[in-house]
Write an enzyme that holds these catalytic residues in place. Sequence first.
Site, PDB file in Angstrom:
ATOM      1  N   GLY A  42      44.843  27.763  19.433  1.00 59.74           N
ATOM      2  CA  GLY A  42      43.412  27.526  19.236  1.00 59.74           C
ATOM      3  C   GLY A  42      42.992  28.193  17.936  1.00 59.74           C
ATOM      4  N   HIS A  47      29.607  17.629 -11.024  1.00 60.21           N
ATOM      5  CA  HIS A  47      30.981  17.350 -11.427  1.00 60.21           C
ATOM      6  C   HIS A  47      31.491  18.466 -12.324  1.00 60.21           C
ATOM      7  CE1 HIS A  47      34.522  15.097 -12.600  1.00 60.21           C
ATOM      8  NE2 HIS A  47      34.261  15.393 -13.861  1.00 60.21           N
TER       9      HIS A  47
HETATM   10  P1  NAD Z   1      40.522  28.568  21.991  1.00 59.38           P
HETATM   11  O1  NAD Z   1      39.837  27.993  23.149  1.00 59.38           O
HETATM   12  O2  NAD Z   1      40.119  28.177  20.615  1.00 59.38           O
HETATM   13  O3  NAD Z   1      42.086  28.271  22.082  1.00 59.38           O
HETATM   14  C1  NAD Z   1      42.875  28.631  23.180  1.00 59.38           C
HETATM   15  C2  NAD Z   1      44.117  27.760  23.172  1.00 59.38           C
HETATM   16  O4  NAD Z   1      45.022  28.285  24.114  1.00 59.38           O
HETATM   17  C3  NAD Z   1      43.833  26.313  23.568  1.00 59.38           C
HETATM   18  O5  NAD Z   1      44.412  25.452  22.617  1.00 59.38           O
HETATM   19  C4  NAD Z   1      44.489  26.188  24.943  1.00 59.38           C
HETATM   20  O6  NAD Z   1      44.996  24.917  25.203  1.00 59.38           O
HETATM   21  C5  NAD Z   1      45.608  27.207  24.828  1.00 59.38           C
HETATM   22  N1  NAD Z   1      46.081  27.740  26.112  1.00 59.38           N
HETATM   23  C6  NAD Z   1      45.325  28.098  27.177  1.00 59.38           C
HETATM   24  N2  NAD Z   1      46.120  28.599  28.158  1.00 59.38           N
HETATM   25  C7  NAD Z   1      47.401  28.535  27.700  1.00 59.38           C
HETATM   26  C8  NAD Z   1      48.663  28.914  28.221  1.00 59.38           C
HETATM   27  N3  NAD Z   1      48.765  29.457  29.426  1.00 59.38           N
HETATM   28  N4  NAD Z   1      49.768  28.729  27.459  1.00 59.38           N
HETATM   29  C9  NAD Z   1      49.669  28.187  26.216  1.00 59.38           C
HETATM   30  N5  NAD Z   1      48.485  27.809  25.669  1.00 59.38           N
HETATM   31  C10 NAD Z   1      47.369  27.996  26.389  1.00 59.38           C
HETATM   32  O7  NAD Z   1      40.405  30.152  22.206  1.00 59.38           O
HETATM   33  P2  NAD Z   1      40.752  31.364  21.237  1.00 59.38           P
HETATM   34  O8  NAD Z   1      41.570  30.914  20.086  1.00 59.38           O
HETATM   35  O9  NAD Z   1      41.247  32.450  22.123  1.00 59.38           O
HETATM   36  O10 NAD Z   1      39.326  31.751  20.696  1.00 59.38           O
HETATM   37  C11 NAD Z   1      38.311  32.210  21.603  1.00 59.38           C
HETATM   38  C12 NAD Z   1      36.948  31.861  21.119  1.00 59.38           C
HETATM   39  O11 NAD Z   1      36.623  32.561  19.941  1.00 59.38           O
HETATM   40  C13 NAD Z   1      36.808  30.389  20.827  1.00 59.38           C
HETATM   41  O12 NAD Z   1      35.821  29.864  21.662  1.00 59.38           O
HETATM   42  C14 NAD Z   1      36.379  30.280  19.416  1.00 59.38           C
HETATM   43  O13 NAD Z   1      35.277  29.447  19.265  1.00 59.38           O
HETATM   44  C15 NAD Z   1      36.005  31.700  19.021  1.00 59.38           C
HETATM   45  N6  NAD Z   1      36.551  31.923  17.677  1.00 59.38           N
HETATM   46  C16 NAD Z   1      35.996  31.243  16.644  1.00 59.38           C
HETATM   47  C17 NAD Z   1      36.521  31.372  15.378  1.00 59.38           C
HETATM   48  C18 NAD Z   1      35.926  30.591  14.266  1.00 59.38           C
HETATM   49  O14 NAD Z   1      34.822  30.093  14.426  1.00 59.38           O
HETATM   50  N7  NAD Z   1      36.602  30.448  13.132  1.00 59.38           N
HETATM   51  C19 NAD Z   1      37.633  32.178  15.167  1.00 59.38           C
HETATM   52  C20 NAD Z   1      38.187  32.829  16.251  1.00 59.38           C
HETATM   53  C21 NAD Z   1      37.634  32.696  17.501  1.00 59.38           C
END
Ligand code: NAD
Length: 478
Positions: free
Chosen positions: A192, A453
């Site tokens: 994620g 530009h």
């Molecule tokens: P996320 O929801 O972005 O990603 C979590 C990922 O883990 C998903 O793709 C999911 O399918 C996967 N996953 C879940 N359980 C799993 C498992 N058992 N095994 C393997 N994969 C699994 O969550 P995150 O990356 O932890 O981030 C948390 C929150 O923080 C998010 O809601 C995000 O919006 C926020 N955040 C935002 C930013 C940004 O805006 N740039 C940066 C970092 C975090």
Amino acid sequence: MSKSYDVIVIGGGPAGYPAAIRAAQNGLKVACIDSWKNFDGSHAFGGTCLNAGCIPSKAMLESSEMFHKANHELAAHGVKLGKVELDLATMQNRRGTIVKQLTGGIAQLFKGNGVDGIKGHGRLLKNGKVEVTDFDDSSKKETYEAKHVILAAGSQPIELKAAPFDGDRIIDSWNALELNEVPKRLGVIGAGVIGLELGSVWKRLGAEVTILEAQENFLFMADQELAKTAAREFKKQGLEIKLGAMMTGAKASKKDVTVAYKDKDGEHELKVDRLIVAVGRRPYTGDLIEEGSGVKLDERGFIKVDEDCRTDVKNIWAVGDCVRGPMLAHKATEEGIAVADHIAGKVAEVNYEVIPSIIYTAPEIAWVGKTEEELKKENVPYKSGKFPFAPNGRAKAMEAQAGFVKMLAHKESDEILGVHIVGPMAGELIAELVVAMEFRASAEDIQRTVHAHPTLSEAIHEAALAVDNMMIHGVNRK
Ligand code: NAD
Ligand code: FAD
């Protein structure tokens, strides 16, 4: 007699502290209670975002990108360096300094706006008052009265039973930002936002990074054309992302972690030096609400609110990561400000349709509005225009030609429904489209807007032209 306020905000993150400041600007008497504790035991306002999230991760992304560029990209510009060395201690000190400056700034803003910033744990009592437990001495408690209470308690990382955090080998994102050595082999559970950003940081600094993602589709929440391009670029960088890989267990020893996972080919084992678990965050409401207060949680543990962030109890509001919607700092902030304005009797609203998402990798990923998959599913007639960065003069000058801008507009009305960017400075570029969509602009509005530009924003202009097959610097569909 207990102290009384017009507004008490519980939580001093990006939802809570702007709410407190706006409420004070609105002429109300305000306190903001916050219990953030750093690793050294000290307190700082700013919540997850400033102390352990947005800000330190962006500091590390910028620094690691400099290191990567010095090693791999400057030569193409004719800039020759001798041996490039990593000074991780300086990099980490810089991160710490930025965080301190910004969190210290909040205390100053509170002073300047007349907000009482209080270090301590806040708890909403069933009589509507707020009990505050002193930050340094948990035996000291005081009760405050407030006409309105805003709950802004944020979120915390989800911990997996199969891989419990130990703060050393199996770690959350906060620990992962503060490592004082580059792991040789780094495992990440979850591709994620956090997995990709922190995976990129440590990959650029020299780690071999393997990311295990349970879903079959990479970045399933994003436009899939954009996700495909991003996946290709990450692969080129050597980030190993295994899709459809379900972690089944992780065992830490003194020197490494053994990770077991399953995919369509069967069961596998991965040995890494550190394992980051980044599988999402959950709302944090620990000891926040006394039973009987009437404030309800939904089935996922979020505080239940209406579209204006009102809980089920009059004059009790909740904002940010502890309520429904994307867990993003800017969403949290706008909710906090809107609630402060509602309390003052002003008109306020958050447009949830137009909240930008950004992933600060290289190339950056940014989008706003609907994906192509969503429009298809909702049977919305649309037209699309896409322009790559490759022929864009500024992108060439930057040696950053990978990626594209894609614009989706309603087939009949021409209103912009979504924009998806993967490429250089995507996170900055998307702001133009957020404003455009807020004003319900059409693709033609962007077509007729002068874009300087040579800038990266010309790719947006061309994508808007492409919506109607009128690109100048590309061959249009017949
Ligand atoms: P996320 O929801 O972005 O990603 C979590 C990922 O883990 C998903 O793709 C999911 O399918 C996967 N996953 C879940 N359980 C799993 C498992 N058992 N095994 C393997 N994969 C699994 O969550 P995150 O990356 O932890 O981030 C948390 C929150 O923080 C998010 O809601 C995000 O919006 C926020 N955040 C935002 C930013 C940004 O805006 N740039 C940066 C970092 C975090
Ligand atoms: P928080 O920031 O979690 O703040 C809540 C505060 O309330 C904390 O200080 C907490 O200690 C305090 N608190 C909790 N309960 C109590 C209580 N009972 N009494 C007193 N105080 C209490 N989002 C983005 O938009 N862009 C990014 O680039 C980005 N990067 C991120 C990177 C990482 C590694 C992580 C983990 C998150 C990132 N996020 C990003 C998400 C962002 O940090 C959150 O969406 C944001 O912090 C939510 O703000 P909040 O005020 O609701 O909660």
